[in-house]
Design a protein around this motif. Structure first.
Motif, PDB file in Angstrom:
ATOM      1  N   UNK A   1     125.939  16.983  79.205  1.00 46.65           N
ATOM      2  CA  UNK A   1     126.837  18.047  79.646  1.00 46.65           C
ATOM      3  C   UNK A   1     126.232  19.357  79.154  1.00 46.65           C
ATOM      4  N   UNK A   2     126.005  20.270  80.085  1.00 49.13           N
ATOM      5  CA  UNK A   2     125.420  21.561  79.747  1.00 49.13           C
ATOM      6  C   UNK A   2     126.395  22.672  80.108  1.00 49.13           C
ATOM      7  N   UNK A   3     126.498  23.650  79.235  1.00 49.09           N
ATOM      8  CA  UNK A   3     127.299  24.829  79.506  1.00 49.09           C
ATOM      9  C   UNK A   3     126.328  25.989  79.722  1.00 49.09           C
ATOM     10  N   UNK A   4     126.459  26.638  80.859  1.00 44.04           N
ATOM     11  CA  UNK A   4     125.623  27.799  81.165  1.00 44.04           C
ATOM     12  C   UNK A   4     126.360  29.009  80.605  1.00 44.04           C
ATOM     13  N   UNK A   5     125.856  29.526  79.489  1.00 41.29           N
ATOM     14  CA  UNK A   5     126.523  30.623  78.785  1.00 41.29           C
ATOM     15  C   UNK A   5     126.409  31.916  79.578  1.00 41.29           C
ATOM     16  N   UNK A   6     127.213  32.866  79.214  1.00 41.58           N
ATOM     17  CA  UNK A   6     127.221  34.131  79.926  1.00 41.58           C
ATOM     18  C   UNK A   6     128.157  34.066  81.118  1.00 41.58           C
TER      19      UNK A   6
ATOM     20  N   UNK B   1     121.185  31.492  77.562  1.00 38.63           N
ATOM     21  CA  UNK B   1     121.305  30.192  76.919  1.00 38.63           C
ATOM     22  C   UNK B   1     121.989  29.161  77.818  1.00 38.63           C
ATOM     23  N   UNK B   2     121.436  27.957  77.807  1.00 41.26           N
ATOM     24  CA  UNK B   2     122.120  26.774  78.324  1.00 41.26           C
ATOM     25  C   UNK B   2     122.296  25.884  77.122  1.00 41.26           C
ATOM     26  N   UNK B   3     123.486  25.447  76.902  1.00 39.74           N
ATOM     27  CA  UNK B   3     123.802  24.694  75.695  1.00 39.74           C
ATOM     28  C   UNK B   3     124.208  23.279  76.031  1.00 39.74           C
ATOM     29  N   UNK B   4     123.700  22.334  75.294  1.00 44.81           N
ATOM     30  CA  UNK B   4     124.049  20.924  75.434  1.00 44.81           C
ATOM     31  C   UNK B   4     125.349  20.691  74.671  1.00 44.81           C
TER      32      UNK B   4
ATOM     33  N   UNK C   1     139.174  32.441  83.192  1.00 47.82           N
ATOM     34  CA  UNK C   1     140.302  31.565  83.493  1.00 47.82           C
ATOM     35  C   UNK C   1     139.933  30.475  84.501  1.00 47.82           C
ATOM     36  N   UNK C   2     138.679  30.433  84.902  1.00 46.89           N
ATOM     37  CA  UNK C   2     138.242  29.419  85.867  1.00 46.89           C
ATOM     38  C   UNK C   2     136.792  29.025  85.600  1.00 46.89           C
ATOM     39  N   UNK C   3     136.518  27.770  85.904  1.00 48.63           N
ATOM     40  CA  UNK C   3     135.157  27.258  85.747  1.00 48.63           C
ATOM     41  C   UNK C   3     134.769  26.472  86.996  1.00 48.63           C
ATOM     42  N   UNK C   4     133.468  26.357  87.189  1.00 48.08           N
ATOM     43  CA  UNK C   4     132.914  25.469  88.192  1.00 48.08           C
ATOM     44  C   UNK C   4     132.002  24.488  87.478  1.00 48.08           C
TER      45      UNK C   4
ATOM     46  N   UNK D   1     121.024  13.431  85.807  1.00 51.12           N
ATOM     47  CA  UNK D   1     122.362  12.876  85.569  1.00 51.12           C
ATOM     48  C   UNK D   1     123.091  13.734  84.535  1.00 51.12           C
ATOM     49  N   UNK D   2     123.401  14.954  84.942  1.00 52.88           N
ATOM     50  CA  UNK D   2     124.022  15.913  84.022  1.00 52.88           C
ATOM     51  C   UNK D   2     125.146  16.661  84.725  1.00 52.88           C
ATOM     52  N   UNK D   3     126.051  17.178  83.921  1.00 49.83           N
ATOM     53  CA  UNK D   3     127.129  18.039  84.390  1.00 49.83           C
ATOM     54  C   UNK D   3     126.809  19.443  83.912  1.00 49.83           C
ATOM     55  N   UNK D   4     126.789  20.403  84.837  1.00 52.85           N
ATOM     56  CA  UNK D   4     126.499  21.800  84.517  1.00 52.85           C
ATOM     57  C   UNK D   4     127.780  22.608  84.700  1.00 52.85           C
ATOM     58  N   UNK D   5     128.182  23.347  83.665  1.00 53.76           N
ATOM     59  CA  UNK D   5     129.420  24.114  83.680  1.00 53.76           C
ATOM     60  C   UNK D   5     129.135  25.606  83.743  1.00 53.76           C
TER      61      UNK D   5
END
Length: 118
Positions: free
Chosen positions: A11-16, A86-89, A53-56, A42-46
């Motif tokens: 699971x990765x969060x795309x910061x910013x 930054x992309x964070x795991x 107030x919303x995410x994809x 095989x990853x989830x990118x957020x």
């Protein structure tokens, strides 16, 4: 199955801030071109927009991409890291905290090595 994330390896969060008007192709381009990662893994990118107030979420399944969209009600806001480069795991626990509106950096969380973090 559509949106089954139980088998997701990372699971990765795309910061910013991300422009949430982007579609699957636009989000794939960010992952591939800006962060040099494989959107087909095989990853989830957020991704999160300016309002917080919303995410994809973007995930590739065997036969195509799934794009999930969530908007919080009643003034809820995600505690989203804003460092643009930054992309964070994330661990599954950090992902749960994020989805509950908490910060992924919990000050008293137990670290993976079993030691308490103060």
């Amino acid at each position: 199955m559509l949106g089954d994330l139980s088998g997701t390896a990372k699971i990765y969060i795309v910061c910013g801030y991300t422009d949430l008007r982007k579609s699957i192709d636009g989000l794939m381009a960010i992952i591939r071109d800006q962060y040099e990662m494989d959107p087909y893994s095989n990853a989830l990118f957020l991704f999160c927009g300016r309002r917080c107030d919303r995410i994809k979420a973007l995930h590739h399944e065997k036969d195509g991409f799934v794009l999930l969209y969530k908007r919080l009600d009643a003034g809820g806001r995600y505690q989203w890291p804003r460092r643009r480069d930054e992309v964070r795991d994330l661990s599954r626990q950090e992902f749960r905290w994020l989805c509950e509106g908490l910060s992924v950096d919990q000050p008293k969380a137990i670290k993976a090595d079993g030691n308490r973090q103060f």
